[in-house]
Design a protein around this motif. Structure first.
Motif: not given
Length: 378
Positions: A191-196, A256-259
């Motif tokens: 999640f951290s990598v995705l948001i970044t 998948e990550i947000f879920a």
């Protein structure tokens, strides 16, 4: 009767001393790692049978990146006063962005080739390198424009697409983040990598598109830049393609990550936005690709002198090829798949030409030139 013997050119014959390789070394050389890195990734994506060749190019690229890093660090150590002048140069300073972008291709290769060869044990290394790449990209994206605003001399008639280089590094890191996230075991790490990565995309793409707007005005008012900057016409394809590829990669991992963190609706929205953004930006990229081809043909009438800027022909074309292949895989349309394969063939041909000319120029010492030493910047 006397005979004239044409001896081959001696290595570094254009330099008064081999030590000048270090003294004249500039960040421009890292553009070669960008072009080599994107080819190493594009070959197996288009032609799985060439996976081994892609891996070999990735290993070669690691060697190039290490060599260039050592040479450039040595310049700062041995010739600090001359090296620091780069910050005042309106063109060479832009190439600082090629350093994190070259590193990003190594990180992507580590995920494609390294994981297959050594297993998931290399993922922490890739993650650490990615955060380093993020820091470098953010620094380039802010500090170089700040110097443009405060120290350097610029004019609209002298502007070229090299202005994009320090800005685009952040969105290239975002693409790498989209590839890194699914390899992480920890959900919060993903999640951290995705948001970044989304932040990096937004940090870069709007600014790049603002530069593209000014660039189109500059070309309409002042026509094409000097032939020495001929390859810069292709650089605009880079942020367009990288923006498209980044949105598709991040959107593909988002559901998948947000879920997993309790936000399933946001993931579905991100996936839809990513696909639509990828298609529309690909269309914009097609317009610029055709324009770049026409501009290059125009330059070829009078000849294009070779310089390290020729690597600008490779990376943007490679990212556009990967974007095209990604659309083919997501949409299941053979048009995009076939077009992507053709673009990779064109990329390989261009890489062979540019690498051959680069090796010859490096052997003779012709390409080791730092404009700042001549007093062009302070």
């Amino acid at each position: 009767m006397s005979r004239i013997i044409d001896y081959p050119c001696k290595p570094l014959s254009h330099l008064p001393h081999p030590r000048e390789v270090i003294r004249q070394f500039t960040p421009n050389w890292f553009a070669a790692t960008m072009g080599t890195g994107i080819l190493s990734l594009a070959l197996p994506a288009a032609y799985p049978a060439l996976y081994g060749l892609g891996e070999a190019l990735w290993l070669l690229n690691i060697g190039l990146f290490v060599l260039f890093s050592v040479l450039y660090a040595a310049r700062w150590w041995l010739f600090f006063d001359e090296a620091r002048r780069v910050f005042g140069h309106s063109t060479v300073s832009m190439f600082f962005g090629t350093i994190p972008m070259g590193l990003a291709t190594l990180i992507n290769g580590l995920l494609v080739f390294g994981v297959a060869r050594w297993g998931e044990a290399v993922v922490p290394l890739a993650q650490a390198l990615w955060w380093l790449d993020v820091a470098m990209a953010l620094a380039c994206g802010v500090l170089i424009p700040f110097m443009m605003f405060t120290r350097q001399e610029h004019s609209i008639d002298q502007m070229t697409a090299v202005w994009l280089l320090p800005v685009v590094a952040a969105e290239v890191a975002a693409v790498s983040g989209g590839q890194l996230a699914p390899h992480l075991a920890d959900v919060h790490g993903q999640f951290s990598v995705l948001i970044t990565s989304y932040v990096l995309w937004a940090f870069s793409v709007p600014v790049a598109f603002g530069i593209l707007t000014i660039l189109m005005l500059r070309m309409a008012l002042h026509k094409l830049p000097h032939a020495n900057m001929a390859a810069s016409s292709w650089l605009a394809l880079g942020p367009i393609s990288t923006g498209a590829l980044g949105m598709m990669l991040l959107g593909g991992e988002a559901p998948e990550i947000f879920a997993a963190v309790g936000l399933p609706g946001a993931g579905d929205v991100a996936a839809g936005i990513g696909l639509i953004a990828g298609i529309t930006l690909w269309g914009f990229g097609l317009w610029w690709l055709l324009l770049a081809v026409l501009i290059t043909l125009r330059y070829l009438r009078s000849g294009i002198p070779f310089n390290l800027g020729w690597w600008g022909f490779t990376f943007p074309l490679g990212v556009y090829a990967l974007t095209t292949l990604k659309l083919g895989a997501v949409l299941n349309l053979t048009f995009f798949t076939n077009a992507g394969c053709l673009l990779v063939v064109a990329l390989a041909g261009m890489w062979l030409i540019v690498m051959n000319r680069t090796l010859r120029g490096a052997y003779r010492g012709e390409l080791f030139v730092s404009p700042c030493i001549a007093g062009a910047c302070t």
